[in-house]
Design a protein around this motif. Structure first.
Motif, PDB file in Angstrom:
ATOM      1  N   GLU A   1      -0.857 -38.976  43.995  1.00 36.92           N
ATOM      2  CA  GLU A   1      -2.322 -38.958  43.928  1.00 36.92           C
ATOM      3  C   GLU A   1      -2.879 -37.579  44.298  1.00 36.92           C
ATOM      4  OE1 GLU A   1      -4.498 -42.321  44.592  1.00 36.92           O
ATOM      5  OE2 GLU A   1      -3.023 -42.995  43.126  1.00 36.92           O
ATOM      6  N   GLN A   2      -2.101 -36.810  45.052  1.00 38.62           N
ATOM      7  CA  GLN A   2      -2.600 -35.525  45.566  1.00 38.62           C
ATOM      8  C   GLN A   2      -2.349 -34.366  44.601  1.00 38.62           C
ATOM      9  OE1 GLN A   2      -3.951 -36.117  48.569  1.00 38.62           O
ATOM     10  NE2 GLN A   2      -3.112 -38.180  48.626  1.00 38.62           N
ATOM     11  N   GLN A   3      -1.854 -34.660  43.404  1.00 38.75           N
ATOM     12  CA  GLN A   3      -1.456 -33.616  42.453  1.00 38.75           C
ATOM     13  C   GLN A   3      -2.445 -32.457  42.321  1.00 38.75           C
ATOM     14  OE1 GLN A   3       1.722 -33.551  41.665  1.00 38.75           O
ATOM     15  NE2 GLN A   3       1.735 -34.039  39.494  1.00 38.75           N
ATOM     16  N   LYS A   4      -3.737 -32.769  42.326  1.00 38.48           N
ATOM     17  CA  LYS A   4      -4.756 -31.752  42.045  1.00 38.48           C
ATOM     18  C   LYS A   4      -4.714 -30.569  43.005  1.00 38.48           C
ATOM     19  CE  LYS A   4      -7.990 -34.654  39.634  1.00 38.48           C
ATOM     20  NZ  LYS A   4      -8.854 -35.778  39.899  1.00 38.48           N
ATOM     21  N   ASN A   5      -4.275 -30.816  44.251  1.00 36.10           N
ATOM     22  CA  ASN A   5      -4.313 -29.751  45.259  1.00 36.10           C
ATOM     23  C   ASN A   5      -3.030 -28.926  45.318  1.00 36.10           C
ATOM     24  OD1 ASN A   5      -6.803 -30.878  45.996  1.00 36.10           O
ATOM     25  ND2 ASN A   5      -5.755 -32.380  47.295  1.00 36.10           N
ATOM     26  N   LEU A   6      -2.085 -29.183  44.399  1.00 30.59           N
ATOM     27  CA  LEU A   6      -0.793 -28.499  44.487  1.00 30.59           C
ATOM     28  C   LEU A   6      -0.654 -27.382  43.459  1.00 30.59           C
ATOM     29  CD1 LEU A   6       1.544 -31.624  44.820  1.00 30.59           C
ATOM     30  CD2 LEU A   6       0.692 -30.181  46.663  1.00 30.59           C
ATOM     31  N   SER A   7       0.245 -26.436  43.758  1.00 30.62           N
ATOM     32  CA  SER A   7       0.586 -25.401  42.782  1.00 30.62           C
ATOM     33  C   SER A   7       1.478 -26.026  41.708  1.00 30.62           C
ATOM     34  CB  SER A   7       1.342 -24.270  43.476  1.00 30.62           C
ATOM     35  OG  SER A   7       2.607 -24.740  43.894  1.00 30.62           O
ATOM     36  N   ALA A   8       1.660 -25.312  40.608  1.00 29.82           N
ATOM     37  CA  ALA A   8       2.443 -25.875  39.495  1.00 29.82           C
ATOM     38  C   ALA A   8       3.870 -26.276  39.899  1.00 29.82           C
ATOM     39  CB  ALA A   8       2.449 -24.909  38.318  1.00 29.82           C
ATOM     40  N   PRO A   9       4.635 -25.387  40.577  1.00 29.40           N
ATOM     41  CA  PRO A   9       5.997 -25.791  40.967  1.00 29.40           C
ATOM     42  C   PRO A   9       5.990 -26.972  41.940  1.00 29.40           C
ATOM     43  CG  PRO A   9       5.676 -23.423  41.260  1.00 29.40           C
ATOM     44  CD  PRO A   9       4.340 -24.009  40.978  1.00 29.40           C
ATOM     45  N   GLU A  10       5.019 -26.963  42.866  1.00 23.57           N
ATOM     46  CA  GLU A  10       4.919 -28.075  43.819  1.00 23.57           C
ATOM     47  C   GLU A  10       4.630 -29.388  43.082  1.00 23.57           C
ATOM     48  OE1 GLU A  10       3.122 -26.067  47.901  1.00 23.57           O
ATOM     49  OE2 GLU A  10       1.776 -26.516  46.249  1.00 23.57           O
ATOM     50  N   ARG A  11       3.822 -29.296  42.034  1.00 23.28           N
ATOM     51  CA  ARG A  11       3.494 -30.483  41.248  1.00 23.28           C
ATOM     52  C   ARG A  11       4.713 -31.124  40.628  1.00 23.28           C
ATOM     53  NH1 ARG A  11      -2.014 -30.222  37.769  1.00 23.28           N
ATOM     54  NH2 ARG A  11      -3.332 -29.345  39.395  1.00 23.28           N
ATOM     55  N   LEU A  12       5.601 -30.286  40.089  1.00 27.02           N
ATOM     56  CA  LEU A  12       6.793 -30.812  39.427  1.00 27.02           C
ATOM     57  C   LEU A  12       7.689 -31.559  40.402  1.00 27.02           C
ATOM     58  CD1 LEU A  12       7.828 -28.081  36.843  1.00 27.02           C
ATOM     59  CD2 LEU A  12       6.897 -30.354  36.417  1.00 27.02           C
ATOM     60  N   VAL A  13       7.875 -30.958  41.595  1.00 26.68           N
ATOM     61  CA  VAL A  13       8.698 -31.602  42.620  1.00 26.68           C
ATOM     62  C   VAL A  13       8.045 -32.918  43.030  1.00 26.68           C
ATOM     63  CG1 VAL A  13       9.588 -31.420  44.967  1.00 26.68           C
ATOM     64  CG2 VAL A  13       9.633 -29.424  43.463  1.00 26.68           C
ATOM     65  N   ASN A  14       6.736 -32.853  43.239  1.00 33.06           N
ATOM     66  CA  ASN A  14       5.987 -34.028  43.661  1.00 33.06           C
ATOM     67  C   ASN A  14       6.082 -35.141  42.618  1.00 33.06           C
ATOM     68  OD1 ASN A  14       4.266 -35.158  45.677  1.00 33.06           O
ATOM     69  ND2 ASN A  14       2.587 -35.012  44.224  1.00 33.06           N
ATOM     70  N   LEU A  15       5.976 -34.742  41.347  1.00 30.87           N
ATOM     71  CA  LEU A  15       6.020 -35.692  40.243  1.00 30.87           C
ATOM     72  C   LEU A  15       7.388 -36.363  40.155  1.00 30.87           C
ATOM     73  CD1 LEU A  15       4.062 -36.573  38.015  1.00 30.87           C
ATOM     74  CD2 LEU A  15       5.076 -34.847  36.549  1.00 30.87           C
ATOM     75  N   ALA A  16       8.442 -35.538  40.331  1.00 28.46           N
ATOM     76  CA  ALA A  16       9.805 -36.074  40.244  1.00 28.46           C
ATOM     77  C   ALA A  16      10.036 -37.119  41.330  1.00 28.46           C
ATOM     78  CB  ALA A  16      10.817 -34.943  40.361  1.00 28.46           C
ATOM     79  N   ASN A  17       9.381 -36.923  42.473  1.00 25.72           N
ATOM     80  CA  ASN A  17       9.554 -37.871  43.574  1.00 25.72           C
ATOM     81  C   ASN A  17       8.604 -39.061  43.476  1.00 25.72           C
ATOM     82  OD1 ASN A  17      11.529 -36.303  44.775  1.00 25.72           O
ATOM     83  ND2 ASN A  17      10.006 -35.047  45.844  1.00 25.72           N
ATOM     84  N   ALA A  18       7.674 -38.993  42.528  1.00 21.81           N
ATOM     85  CA  ALA A  18       6.636 -40.013  42.466  1.00 21.81           C
ATOM     86  C   ALA A  18       7.109 -41.322  41.852  1.00 21.81           C
ATOM     87  CB  ALA A  18       5.443 -39.489  41.676  1.00 21.81           C
ATOM     88  N   PHE A  19       8.082 -41.215  40.927  1.00 22.74           N
ATOM     89  CA  PHE A  19       8.515 -42.409  40.212  1.00 22.74           C
ATOM     90  C   PHE A  19       9.929 -42.807  40.608  1.00 22.74           C
ATOM     91  CE2 PHE A  19       5.547 -40.159  37.409  1.00 22.74           C
ATOM     92  CZ  PHE A  19       4.606 -41.158  37.185  1.00 22.74           C
ATOM     93  N   SER A  20      10.205 -44.092  40.564  1.00 27.63           N
ATOM     94  CA  SER A  20      11.586 -44.531  40.769  1.00 27.63           C
ATOM     95  C   SER A  20      11.853 -45.785  39.951  1.00 27.63           C
ATOM     96  CB  SER A  20      11.869 -44.770  42.250  1.00 27.63           C
ATOM     97  OG  SER A  20      10.971 -45.721  42.756  1.00 27.63           O
ATOM     98  N   ILE A  21      13.130 -45.936  39.551  1.00 25.10           N
ATOM     99  CA  ILE A  21      13.542 -47.121  38.807  1.00 25.10           C
ATOM    100  C   ILE A  21      13.671 -48.278  39.794  1.00 25.10           C
ATOM    101  CG2 ILE A  21      15.369 -48.099  37.335  1.00 25.10           C
ATOM    102  CD1 ILE A  21      14.088 -45.776  35.927  1.00 25.10           C
ATOM    103  N   THR A  22      13.112 -49.412  39.433  1.00 28.29           N
ATOM    104  CA  THR A  22      13.179 -50.588  40.314  1.00 28.29           C
ATOM    105  C   THR A  22      14.554 -51.259  40.180  1.00 28.29           C
ATOM    106  OG1 THR A  22      12.354 -52.035  38.576  1.00 28.29           O
ATOM    107  CG2 THR A  22      10.705 -50.999  39.996  1.00 28.29           C
ATOM    108  N   LYS A  23      14.840 -52.212  41.067  1.00 29.84           N
ATOM    109  CA  LYS A  23      16.112 -52.947  41.001  1.00 29.84           C
ATOM    110  C   LYS A  23      16.249 -53.636  39.649  1.00 29.84           C
ATOM    111  CE  LYS A  23      17.038 -53.943  45.841  1.00 29.84           C
ATOM    112  NZ  LYS A  23      16.761 -54.898  46.916  1.00 29.84           N
ATOM    113  N   LYS A  24      15.160 -54.228  39.199  1.00 28.14           N
ATOM    114  CA  LYS A  24      15.145 -54.906  37.908  1.00 28.14           C
ATOM    115  C   LYS A  24      15.455 -53.911  36.783  1.00 28.14           C
ATOM    116  CE  LYS A  24      12.134 -58.334  35.769  1.00 28.14           C
ATOM    117  NZ  LYS A  24      10.738 -58.779  35.694  1.00 28.14           N
ATOM    118  N   GLY A  25      14.872 -52.705  36.916  1.00 32.19           N
ATOM    119  CA  GLY A  25      15.101 -51.672  35.908  1.00 32.19           C
ATOM    120  C   GLY A  25      16.556 -51.236  35.870  1.00 32.19           C
TER     121      GLY A  25
END
Ligand SMILES: [Zn+2]
Ligand SMILES: [Zn+2]
Length: 229
Positions: free
Chosen positions: A158-182
């Motif tokens: 949710e905080q993406q707007k306040n980050l630099s471009a490289p920080e955004r990518l790291v943040n984005l990569a950590n934002a999603f995860s595959i569920t057990k069902k997935g």
């Protein structure tokens, strides 16, 4: 018969839009095969953009019905910010129609649709996840199942707007995860389509594609209503 929502003059043809206004919409007709970036009409022969050539994304193709231009930008804003689910359904129908006319999609259809997840908080605020509403319409029109329980989104992005471009990518990569069902289900699908309302930088689609491929999908493609230039 209802009047066209754009000109308010003629009778609506599809999705509350008349034939005349439908033809005038900014359809994405000439685009990069991989990321759907609108390409100049003069550059025939080339079907992949420079960006995709130099650093290919994880997804194999992207299709969007429109370029993110007037009046599609307004219609999407109306759908997302004015709590207008019927507008999302109309946009989803237009996307379904354009996908139905695409022979490469017809020849290699995905077996599953996954909407880009939205965090619980924003779903609660808006009342729905825009990507999921588009995905549901596509699912009905194209007879492809849509599942939203294979990927979850953490709150931190949710905080993406306040980050630099490289920080955004790291943040984005950590934002999603595959569920057990997935984890148990994704290897059963060969080709999966990620669905979003607008594709801007491809960063989100790329992050999700990587996760799905790592989880066992063989091919990931991207569908959205519109692509920014
Ligand atoms: Zn009209
Ligand atoms: Zn591209």
């Amino acid at each position: 018969m209802p009047k066209c929502m754009l000109c308010q003059l003629k009778n609506a043809y599809i999705s509350n839009i008349c034939l005349h206004c439908l033809e005038d919409l900014p359809w994405n007709r000439q685009f990069c095969n991989q990321c759907a970036l609108p390409l100049p009409t003069t550059s025939d022969q080339q079907d992949v953009c420079g960006q995709c050539l130099s650093s290919p994304p994880f997804f194999s193709t992207t299709r969007t019905a429109f370029c993110y231009q007037f009046p599609i930008d307004r219609l999407i804003a109306n759908f997302k910010d004015q709590q207008n689910p019927p507008m999302g359904k109309a946009l989803g129908q237009l996307l379904a129609q354009s996908l139905s006319n695409d022979s490469s999609i017809q020849n290699n259809p995905p077996e599953l649709i996954i909407p880009v997840p939205s965090h619980r908080n924003s779903v609660n605020r808006r009342g729905y996840n825009p990507a999921q509403l588009i995905a549901n319409t596509l699912s009905k029109q194209l007879s492809i199942p849509s599942v939203s329980s294979f990927i979850s989104k953490r709150n931190q992005s949710e905080q993406q707007k306040n980050l630099s471009a490289p920080e955004r990518l790291v943040n984005l990569a950590n934002a999603f995860s595959i569920t057990k069902k997935g984890i148990t289900s994704i290897p059963n699908y060969y080709r999966i389509a990620i669905v979003d309302d607008v594709v801007t930088t491809c960063a989100t689609a790329n992050t999700l594609s990587k996760l799905l491929l790592e989880a066992g999908a063989q091919d990931v493609i991207v569908w959205a209503v519109a692509r920014t230039p």
